[in-house]
Design a protein around this motif. Sequence first.
Motif, PDB file in Angstrom:
ATOM      1  N   ASN A 191      -1.479  -1.216 -16.035  1.00  0.00           N
ATOM      2  CA  ASN A 191      -2.262  -1.343 -17.262  1.00  0.00           C
ATOM      3  C   ASN A 191      -3.764  -1.410 -16.996  1.00  0.00           C
ATOM      4  N   GLU A 192      -4.166  -1.928 -15.812  1.00  0.00           N
ATOM      5  CA  GLU A 192      -5.584  -2.193 -15.587  1.00  0.00           C
ATOM      6  C   GLU A 192      -6.229  -1.264 -14.559  1.00  0.00           C
ATOM      7  N   THR A 193      -5.452  -0.603 -13.710  1.00  0.00           N
ATOM      8  CA  THR A 193      -6.062   0.318 -12.742  1.00  0.00           C
ATOM      9  C   THR A 193      -5.695   1.770 -13.021  1.00  0.00           C
ATOM     10  N   HIS A 194      -4.704   1.995 -13.915  1.00  0.00           N
ATOM     11  CA  HIS A 194      -4.290   3.332 -14.340  1.00  0.00           C
ATOM     12  C   HIS A 194      -4.092   4.288 -13.143  1.00  0.00           C
ATOM     13  N   PRO A 195      -3.106   4.005 -12.258  1.00  0.00           N
ATOM     14  CA  PRO A 195      -2.834   4.914 -11.141  1.00  0.00           C
ATOM     15  C   PRO A 195      -2.295   6.257 -11.634  1.00  0.00           C
ATOM     16  N   LYS A 196      -2.659   7.318 -10.936  1.00  0.00           N
ATOM     17  CA  LYS A 196      -2.264   8.673 -11.352  1.00  0.00           C
ATOM     18  C   LYS A 196      -1.012   9.160 -10.602  1.00  0.00           C
ATOM     19  N   ARG A 197      -0.943   8.880  -9.336  1.00  0.00           N
ATOM     20  CA  ARG A 197       0.215   9.310  -8.532  1.00  0.00           C
ATOM     21  C   ARG A 197       0.975   8.074  -8.060  1.00  0.00           C
ATOM     22  N   ILE A 198       2.281   8.042  -8.405  1.00  0.00           N
ATOM     23  CA  ILE A 198       3.099   6.849  -8.161  1.00  0.00           C
ATOM     24  C   ILE A 198       4.336   7.238  -7.365  1.00  0.00           C
ATOM     25  N   LEU A 199       4.612   6.472  -6.286  1.00  0.00           N
ATOM     26  CA  LEU A 199       5.833   6.642  -5.494  1.00  0.00           C
ATOM     27  C   LEU A 199       6.698   5.409  -5.703  1.00  0.00           C
ATOM     28  N   ASP A 200       7.922   5.635  -6.181  1.00  0.00           N
ATOM     29  CA  ASP A 200       8.832   4.551  -6.569  1.00  0.00           C
ATOM     30  C   ASP A 200      10.077   4.615  -5.686  1.00  0.00           C
ATOM     31  N   LEU A 201      10.157   3.736  -4.671  1.00  0.00           N
ATOM     32  CA  LEU A 201      11.293   3.737  -3.749  1.00  0.00           C
ATOM     33  C   LEU A 201      12.362   2.786  -4.272  1.00  0.00           C
ATOM     34  N   ALA A 216       3.565   7.899 -21.162  1.00  0.00           N
ATOM     35  CA  ALA A 216       2.454   7.607 -22.080  1.00  0.00           C
ATOM     36  C   ALA A 216       1.164   8.288 -21.669  1.00  0.00           C
ATOM     37  N   PHE A 217       1.055   8.754 -20.438  1.00  0.00           N
ATOM     38  CA  PHE A 217      -0.215   9.319 -19.956  1.00  0.00           C
ATOM     39  C   PHE A 217       0.062  10.669 -19.295  1.00  0.00           C
ATOM     40  N   GLU A 218      -0.604  11.698 -19.770  1.00  0.00           N
ATOM     41  CA  GLU A 218      -0.334  13.054 -19.304  1.00  0.00           C
ATOM     42  C   GLU A 218      -0.800  13.307 -17.873  1.00  0.00           C
ATOM     43  N   ASP A 219      -1.750  12.502 -17.369  1.00  0.00           N
ATOM     44  CA  ASP A 219      -2.295  12.742 -16.031  1.00  0.00           C
ATOM     45  C   ASP A 219      -1.550  11.980 -14.941  1.00  0.00           C
ATOM     46  N   VAL A 220      -0.363  11.446 -15.262  1.00  0.00           N
ATOM     47  CA  VAL A 220       0.393  10.627 -14.307  1.00  0.00           C
ATOM     48  C   VAL A 220       1.575  11.414 -13.752  1.00  0.00           C
ATOM     49  N   GLU A 221       1.800  11.270 -12.450  1.00  0.00           N
ATOM     50  CA  GLU A 221       2.991  11.838 -11.801  1.00  0.00           C
ATOM     51  C   GLU A 221       3.768  10.702 -11.161  1.00  0.00           C
ATOM     52  N   HIS A 222       5.032  10.569 -11.539  1.00  0.00           N
ATOM     53  CA  HIS A 222       5.897   9.479 -11.082  1.00  0.00           C
ATOM     54  C   HIS A 222       7.081  10.063 -10.324  1.00  0.00           C
ATOM     55  N   ILE A 223       7.169   9.729  -9.006  1.00  0.00           N
ATOM     56  CA  ILE A 223       8.243  10.257  -8.162  1.00  0.00           C
ATOM     57  C   ILE A 223       9.155   9.101  -7.751  1.00  0.00           C
ATOM     58  N   VAL A 224      10.459   9.246  -7.997  1.00  0.00           N
ATOM     59  CA  VAL A 224      11.462   8.228  -7.662  1.00  0.00           C
ATOM     60  C   VAL A 224      12.304   8.737  -6.493  1.00  0.00           C
ATOM     61  N   VAL A 225      12.564   7.842  -5.507  1.00  0.00           N
ATOM     62  CA  VAL A 225      13.411   8.192  -4.360  1.00  0.00           C
ATOM     63  C   VAL A 225      14.647   7.294  -4.398  1.00  0.00           C
ATOM     64  N   GLU A 226      15.836   7.908  -4.373  1.00  0.00           N
ATOM     65  CA  GLU A 226      17.098   7.155  -4.409  1.00  0.00           C
ATOM     66  C   GLU A 226      18.130   7.903  -3.573  1.00  0.00           C
ATOM     67  N   LEU A 307      -2.118   6.813   1.515  1.00  0.00           N
ATOM     68  CA  LEU A 307      -2.801   5.914   0.587  1.00  0.00           C
ATOM     69  C   LEU A 307      -3.973   6.602  -0.104  1.00  0.00           C
ATOM     70  N   GLY A 308      -4.014   6.419  -1.446  1.00  0.00           N
ATOM     71  CA  GLY A 308      -5.157   6.909  -2.191  1.00  0.00           C
ATOM     72  C   GLY A 308      -6.361   5.989  -2.032  1.00  0.00           C
ATOM     73  N   ARG A 309      -7.451   6.355  -2.640  1.00  0.00           N
ATOM     74  CA  ARG A 309      -8.694   5.597  -2.465  1.00  0.00           C
ATOM     75  C   ARG A 309      -8.556   4.165  -2.992  1.00  0.00           C
ATOM     76  N   ASN A 310      -8.008   4.023  -4.196  1.00  0.00           N
ATOM     77  CA  ASN A 310      -7.825   2.700  -4.802  1.00  0.00           C
ATOM     78  C   ASN A 310      -6.325   2.324  -4.753  1.00  0.00           C
ATOM     79  N   PHE A 311      -5.781   2.323  -3.562  1.00  0.00           N
ATOM     80  CA  PHE A 311      -4.333   2.177  -3.386  1.00  0.00           C
ATOM     81  C   PHE A 311      -3.847   0.762  -3.727  1.00  0.00           C
ATOM     82  N   VAL A 312      -2.565   0.723  -4.127  1.00  0.00           N
ATOM     83  CA  VAL A 312      -1.836  -0.540  -4.303  1.00  0.00           C
ATOM     84  C   VAL A 312      -0.427  -0.311  -3.759  1.00  0.00           C
TER      85      VAL A 312
END
Length: 366
Positions: A191-201, A216-226, A307-312
Amino acid sequence: MGAIKDLLKYILPPPVSAFNREVGRILENQERHYAHLAELQDQLRKENELQSEDMRRRLESLSEQLEHLGGQLETLASGYRVLEDGAQAMSQKLEPMSAQLETLGRQMDGTLQTAAALTDRLTEFQKENLEKYEMVRKRVVDGSRNAAEAAWAAVFHDTIRNSRWLADASFSPGRWAVGYPYLYAMYRVLNETHPKRILDLGLGQTTSMLAQYAAAFEDVEHIVVEHDPEWIQFFYGQMKRSDRTRLIALEREMSPFRDAAEVRCFKSIRESFEGQTFDFISIDAPLGADMKQYARIDVLNMMPQCLGRNFVVMMDDAERPGERHTISAMEDCLNEHGIPYRRGNYNGKKDCVLLCAQSVGFLATM
């Protein structure tokens, strides 16, 4: 002797004179021999006197030594008699002491037996109390964690109230899934840093929130690994999601890592994301409960290039040894590459750890 010579000179005829001369020489030689014998006798007498004097002095010295030794022997004999008397007196004193020691020995044996019995009872008592203490400690820890989990649940629900993008807040945290501390921290990150590329393990509760965020956001890419096909069909197949959420199914394998012989990880995950960077990485897979040295090392194997520039980066189950060691190795990697970062700990029923870039360091203290 001269009168005899003169008388013979007148009586005897001339030829006798030669004989007389010979007799004279013999007599002279005899006199010299007598004189020499006298000298020898005098020398012998003097030597005898010297030897006698030396022998006398030696005898006197030996006599003095014998007298001194006699005195020492007498002293030793006197000392021996004193020692003998002392030993006899000591023996008389030791007899009652020996009896006392024997009595004390029996008393000591009894005391040792009593002490051994008391030690056994104390050991048993300590064991019982340690078991009780451990039981109470676990209850206190569980109670504290449950209370923290309840508090985080309240904080989470207050935080997501009137959220612009989180429409479905029906999460099922706990047990195998992430807890409320994780959900809260993750919501704040999104909600507060608005990450664009997300890796979900790990497909689960994190995916439910991340999929809504990506929708909710068109500029976001969410990748899930299972890895589990049945879980993918059951959970992912029924979940509402946009085309900005994409699932990649990767098998698991056991691989060596540092001093660990086998660590469970996703097969070919590095090759799958070669050259890609992510702003937010959520780690809740693969299974790490049975890993004691390292667990969930997939992202560590891709750091820091991923890691991106403002990584979490967030790791669930951070209270377990395998995950703790992996998090420490991640911090070592960041330090070795000179990457400034902050660490945040969020504790509830389970613990989660957040590592973030210095630029978004406030996330470590939410």
